[in-house]
Motif scaffolding. Structure first.
Motif, PDB file in Angstrom:
ATOM      1  N   ILE A 177      28.487 -18.369 -33.305  1.00 55.92           N
ATOM      2  CA  ILE A 177      28.006 -17.322 -32.401  1.00 55.92           C
ATOM      3  C   ILE A 177      27.026 -17.870 -31.380  1.00 55.92           C
ATOM      4  O   ILE A 177      27.097 -17.535 -30.192  1.00 55.92           O
ATOM      5  CB  ILE A 177      27.374 -16.175 -33.223  1.00 55.92           C
ATOM      6  CG1 ILE A 177      28.474 -15.404 -33.970  1.00 55.92           C
ATOM      7  CG2 ILE A 177      26.586 -15.227 -32.318  1.00 55.92           C
ATOM      8  CD1 ILE A 177      27.945 -14.341 -34.907  1.00 55.92           C
ATOM      9  N   ASP A 178      26.084 -18.725 -31.823  1.00 53.40           N
ATOM     10  CA  ASP A 178      25.096 -19.226 -30.869  1.00 53.40           C
ATOM     11  C   ASP A 178      25.735 -20.115 -29.808  1.00 53.40           C
ATOM     12  O   ASP A 178      25.318 -20.120 -28.645  1.00 53.40           O
ATOM     13  CB  ASP A 178      23.951 -19.946 -31.585  1.00 53.40           C
ATOM     14  CG  ASP A 178      24.422 -21.101 -32.457  1.00 53.40           C
ATOM     15  OD1 ASP A 178      25.638 -21.286 -32.617  1.00 53.40           O
ATOM     16  OD2 ASP A 178      23.550 -21.824 -32.983  1.00 53.40           O
ATOM     17  N   TRP A 179      26.792 -20.853 -30.179  1.00 55.74           N
ATOM     18  CA  TRP A 179      27.493 -21.669 -29.188  1.00 55.74           C
ATOM     19  C   TRP A 179      28.222 -20.777 -28.200  1.00 55.74           C
ATOM     20  O   TRP A 179      28.153 -20.989 -26.979  1.00 55.74           O
ATOM     21  CB  TRP A 179      28.480 -22.611 -29.893  1.00 55.74           C
ATOM     22  CG  TRP A 179      29.198 -23.535 -28.955  1.00 55.74           C
ATOM     23  CD1 TRP A 179      28.784 -24.771 -28.543  1.00 55.74           C
ATOM     24  CD2 TRP A 179      30.445 -23.280 -28.284  1.00 55.74           C
ATOM     25  NE1 TRP A 179      29.702 -25.301 -27.664  1.00 55.74           N
ATOM     26  CE2 TRP A 179      30.723 -24.418 -27.495  1.00 55.74           C
ATOM     27  CE3 TRP A 179      31.343 -22.215 -28.292  1.00 55.74           C
ATOM     28  CZ2 TRP A 179      31.869 -24.508 -26.710  1.00 55.74           C
ATOM     29  CZ3 TRP A 179      32.482 -22.309 -27.509  1.00 55.74           C
ATOM     30  CH2 TRP A 179      32.738 -23.436 -26.727  1.00 55.74           C
ATOM     31  N   VAL A 180      28.927 -19.766 -28.690  1.00 51.54           N
ATOM     32  CA  VAL A 180      29.662 -18.850 -27.804  1.00 51.54           C
ATOM     33  C   VAL A 180      28.716 -18.164 -26.833  1.00 51.54           C
ATOM     34  O   VAL A 180      29.028 -17.982 -25.649  1.00 51.54           O
ATOM     35  CB  VAL A 180      30.433 -17.808 -28.636  1.00 51.54           C
ATOM     36  CG1 VAL A 180      31.008 -16.708 -27.730  1.00 51.54           C
ATOM     37  CG2 VAL A 180      31.547 -18.467 -29.422  1.00 51.54           C
ATOM     38  N   SER A 181      27.525 -17.804 -27.312  1.00 49.54           N
ATOM     39  CA  SER A 181      26.574 -17.060 -26.478  1.00 49.54           C
ATOM     40  C   SER A 181      26.082 -17.873 -25.285  1.00 49.54           C
ATOM     41  O   SER A 181      25.586 -17.301 -24.307  1.00 49.54           O
ATOM     42  CB  SER A 181      25.383 -16.615 -27.329  1.00 49.54           C
ATOM     43  OG  SER A 181      25.814 -15.722 -28.344  1.00 49.54           O
ATOM     44  N   ARG A 182      26.213 -19.195 -25.345  1.00 56.30           N
ATOM     45  CA  ARG A 182      25.864 -20.022 -24.187  1.00 56.30           C
ATOM     46  C   ARG A 182      26.860 -19.817 -23.055  1.00 56.30           C
ATOM     47  O   ARG A 182      26.514 -19.975 -21.872  1.00 56.30           O
ATOM     48  CB  ARG A 182      25.845 -21.500 -24.572  1.00 56.30           C
ATOM     49  CG  ARG A 182      24.700 -21.924 -25.468  1.00 56.30           C
ATOM     50  CD  ARG A 182      24.880 -23.373 -25.888  1.00 56.30           C
ATOM     51  NE  ARG A 182      25.222 -24.230 -24.763  1.00 56.30           N
ATOM     52  CZ  ARG A 182      25.897 -25.369 -24.860  1.00 56.30           C
ATOM     53  NH1 ARG A 182      26.343 -25.783 -26.036  1.00 56.30           N
ATOM     54  NH2 ARG A 182      26.144 -26.100 -23.779  1.00 56.30           N
ATOM     55  N   TRP A 183      28.098 -19.502 -23.411  1.00 55.88           N
ATOM     56  CA  TRP A 183      29.170 -19.439 -22.420  1.00 55.88           C
ATOM     57  C   TRP A 183      29.601 -18.013 -22.095  1.00 55.88           C
ATOM     58  O   TRP A 183      30.122 -17.751 -21.005  1.00 55.88           O
ATOM     59  CB  TRP A 183      30.373 -20.238 -22.925  1.00 55.88           C
ATOM     60  CG  TRP A 183      30.032 -21.682 -23.124  1.00 55.88           C
ATOM     61  CD1 TRP A 183      29.757 -22.321 -24.298  1.00 55.88           C
ATOM     62  CD2 TRP A 183      29.874 -22.671 -22.110  1.00 55.88           C
ATOM     63  NE1 TRP A 183      29.453 -23.634 -24.087  1.00 55.88           N
ATOM     64  CE2 TRP A 183      29.518 -23.886 -22.744  1.00 55.88           C
ATOM     65  CE3 TRP A 183      30.007 -22.656 -20.715  1.00 55.88           C
ATOM     66  CZ2 TRP A 183      29.287 -25.064 -22.037  1.00 55.88           C
ATOM     67  CZ3 TRP A 183      29.795 -23.835 -20.011  1.00 55.88           C
ATOM     68  CH2 TRP A 183      29.436 -25.017 -20.677  1.00 55.88           C
ATOM     69  N   LEU A 184      29.428 -17.105 -23.037  1.00 53.33           N
ATOM     70  CA  LEU A 184      29.754 -15.692 -22.818  1.00 53.33           C
ATOM     71  C   LEU A 184      28.487 -14.889 -23.077  1.00 53.33           C
ATOM     72  O   LEU A 184      28.140 -14.650 -24.237  1.00 53.33           O
ATOM     73  CB  LEU A 184      30.871 -15.239 -23.760  1.00 53.33           C
ATOM     74  CG  LEU A 184      32.207 -15.982 -23.682  1.00 53.33           C
ATOM     75  CD1 LEU A 184      33.183 -15.414 -24.712  1.00 53.33           C
ATOM     76  CD2 LEU A 184      32.802 -15.918 -22.277  1.00 53.33           C
ATOM     77  N   PRO A 185      27.778 -14.469 -22.044  1.00 58.71           N
ATOM     78  CA  PRO A 185      26.502 -13.772 -22.239  1.00 58.71           C
ATOM     79  C   PRO A 185      26.616 -12.511 -23.089  1.00 58.71           C
ATOM     80  O   PRO A 185      25.655 -12.123 -23.743  1.00 58.71           O
ATOM     81  CB  PRO A 185      26.071 -13.440 -20.804  1.00 58.71           C
ATOM     82  CG  PRO A 185      26.752 -14.473 -19.959  1.00 58.71           C
ATOM     83  CD  PRO A 185      28.066 -14.734 -20.626  1.00 58.71           C
ATOM     84  N   ASP A 186      27.791 -11.857 -23.077  1.00 60.46           N
ATOM     85  CA  ASP A 186      28.001 -10.653 -23.884  1.00 60.46           C
ATOM     86  C   ASP A 186      29.309 -10.806 -24.664  1.00 60.46           C
ATOM     87  O   ASP A 186      30.321 -10.194 -24.323  1.00 60.46           O
ATOM     88  CB  ASP A 186      28.047  -9.417 -22.979  1.00 60.46           C
ATOM     89  CG  ASP A 186      28.112  -8.115 -23.764  1.00 60.46           C
ATOM     90  OD1 ASP A 186      27.955  -8.166 -25.015  1.00 60.46           O
ATOM     91  OD2 ASP A 186      28.309  -7.061 -23.148  1.00 60.46           O
ATOM     92  N   PRO A 187      29.316 -11.626 -25.734  1.00 56.08           N
ATOM     93  CA  PRO A 187      30.561 -11.861 -26.476  1.00 56.08           C
ATOM     94  C   PRO A 187      31.207 -10.596 -26.999  1.00 56.08           C
ATOM     95  O   PRO A 187      32.442 -10.485 -27.035  1.00 56.08           O
ATOM     96  CB  PRO A 187      30.112 -12.772 -27.626  1.00 56.08           C
ATOM     97  CG  PRO A 187      28.864 -13.427 -27.147  1.00 56.08           C
ATOM     98  CD  PRO A 187      28.195 -12.405 -26.286  1.00 56.08           C
ATOM     99  N   ALA A 188      30.399  -9.612 -27.397  1.00 57.90           N
ATOM    100  CA  ALA A 188      30.952  -8.381 -27.957  1.00 57.90           C
ATOM    101  C   ALA A 188      31.864  -7.668 -26.962  1.00 57.90           C
ATOM    102  O   ALA A 188      32.832  -7.008 -27.353  1.00 57.90           O
ATOM    103  CB  ALA A 188      29.830  -7.452 -28.410  1.00 57.90           C
ATOM    104  N   ALA A 189      31.574  -7.815 -25.672  1.00 58.02           N
ATOM    105  CA  ALA A 189      32.390  -7.159 -24.649  1.00 58.02           C
ATOM    106  C   ALA A 189      33.761  -7.806 -24.518  1.00 58.02           C
ATOM    107  O   ALA A 189      34.679  -7.215 -23.938  1.00 58.02           O
ATOM    108  CB  ALA A 189      31.671  -7.185 -23.309  1.00 58.02           C
ATOM    109  N   MET A 190      33.903  -9.021 -25.033  1.00 57.63           N
ATOM    110  CA  MET A 190      35.159  -9.746 -24.910  1.00 57.63           C
ATOM    111  C   MET A 190      36.049  -9.603 -26.142  1.00 57.63           C
ATOM    112  O   MET A 190      37.200 -10.044 -26.129  1.00 57.63           O
ATOM    113  CB  MET A 190      34.888 -11.245 -24.672  1.00 57.63           C
ATOM    114  CG  MET A 190      33.915 -11.536 -23.548  1.00 57.63           C
ATOM    115  SD  MET A 190      34.503 -10.913 -21.953  1.00 57.63           S
ATOM    116  CE  MET A 190      33.085 -11.269 -20.910  1.00 57.63           C
ATOM    117  N   LEU A 191      35.523  -9.045 -27.220  1.00 64.44           N
ATOM    118  CA  LEU A 191      36.277  -8.977 -28.464  1.00 64.44           C
ATOM    119  C   LEU A 191      37.543  -8.144 -28.296  1.00 64.44           C
ATOM    120  O   LEU A 191      37.523  -7.060 -27.707  1.00 64.44           O
ATOM    121  CB  LEU A 191      35.409  -8.378 -29.567  1.00 64.44           C
ATOM    122  CG  LEU A 191      34.196  -9.212 -29.988  1.00 64.44           C
ATOM    123  CD1 LEU A 191      33.366  -8.469 -31.029  1.00 64.44           C
ATOM    124  CD2 LEU A 191      34.632 -10.568 -30.525  1.00 64.44           C
TER     125      LEU A 191
END
Length: 204
Positions: A135-149
């Motif tokens: 999750i912390d790695w993804v958050s560097r590249w997608l500021p709002d990962p939940a919106a992409m799920l």
């Protein structure tokens, strides 16, 4: 020395034990999930897994089957602080996530949480490419990962096609011996994923 490639294969057990072995292999290598083959006769499956620095790389082959993860599997599971970017080669497949089902074409990718309830159908057989991303790695590249799920990335257009090409080249064997610093390849992956989703990553 690079990472090792771990392998699981139903070829290592008697045919009568293959489904049980396969279920154990999925749970050991991925997450607590259930598999239901379309036909018991001739059933087979194999998994190869390695990793770069933070990102896990999986390639899974098998007979036509359905794979699901429900609330009871989540309750039995271990810590799940990561996402998966999943695609399928060779045949159409479908995903049910957050109450919505979507059919995808070969090369299309889907972004899902490890801790979610979801179900996959692979009616034409299983040739799955999965990237396990913290999750912390993804958050560097997608500021709002939940919106992409649950969003699909078209593997035939634009940056989605570039992400598909990178993802299909990144086999477990390449991850184990990449020829470049693993973090460098992860940066390329993160940048392509941001572009494919139309997200703006954090400034370095």
């Amino acid at each position: 020395m690079g990472a090792q490639v771990r392998r699981w294969s139903t070829d290592s057990v008697d045919e009568s034990q293959r489904l049980a072995y396969w279920m154990d292999s999925i749970c050991d290598s991925f997450l607590e999930m259930k598999a239901k083959p379309n036909a018991r006769d001739g059933f087979f499956g194999s998994i190869r897994q390695s990793h770069l620095a933070a990102v896990g790389v999986y390639e899974t082959l098998g007979s036509a089957q359905d794979v699901s993860r429900d609330a009871s599997a989540i309750a039995r599971g271990r810590g799940e602080n990561h996402f998966y970017l999943i695609s399928q080669m060779g045949s159409p497949w479908s995903v049910r996530h957050a109450g919505r089902q979507e059919t995808l074409q070969p090369g299309d990718a889907m972004f899902i949480p490890a801790g979610g309830v979801h179900a996959f159908r692979f009616p034409g057989g299983l040739h799955n490419l999965s990237l396990q991303m913290p999750i912390d790695w993804v958050s560097r590249w997608l500021p709002d990962p939940a919106a992409m799920l649950g969003r699909a990335i078209d593997g035939d257009r634009g940056w989605g096609a570039a992400l598909r090409a990178f993802k299909e080249a990144l086999t477990p064997e390449v991850a184990a011996s990449p020829g470049l610093p693993p973090a460098f390849l992860e940066d390329q992956l993160g940048a392509l994923m941001s572009l494919a989703f139309g997200a703006e990553p954090e400034a370095p």
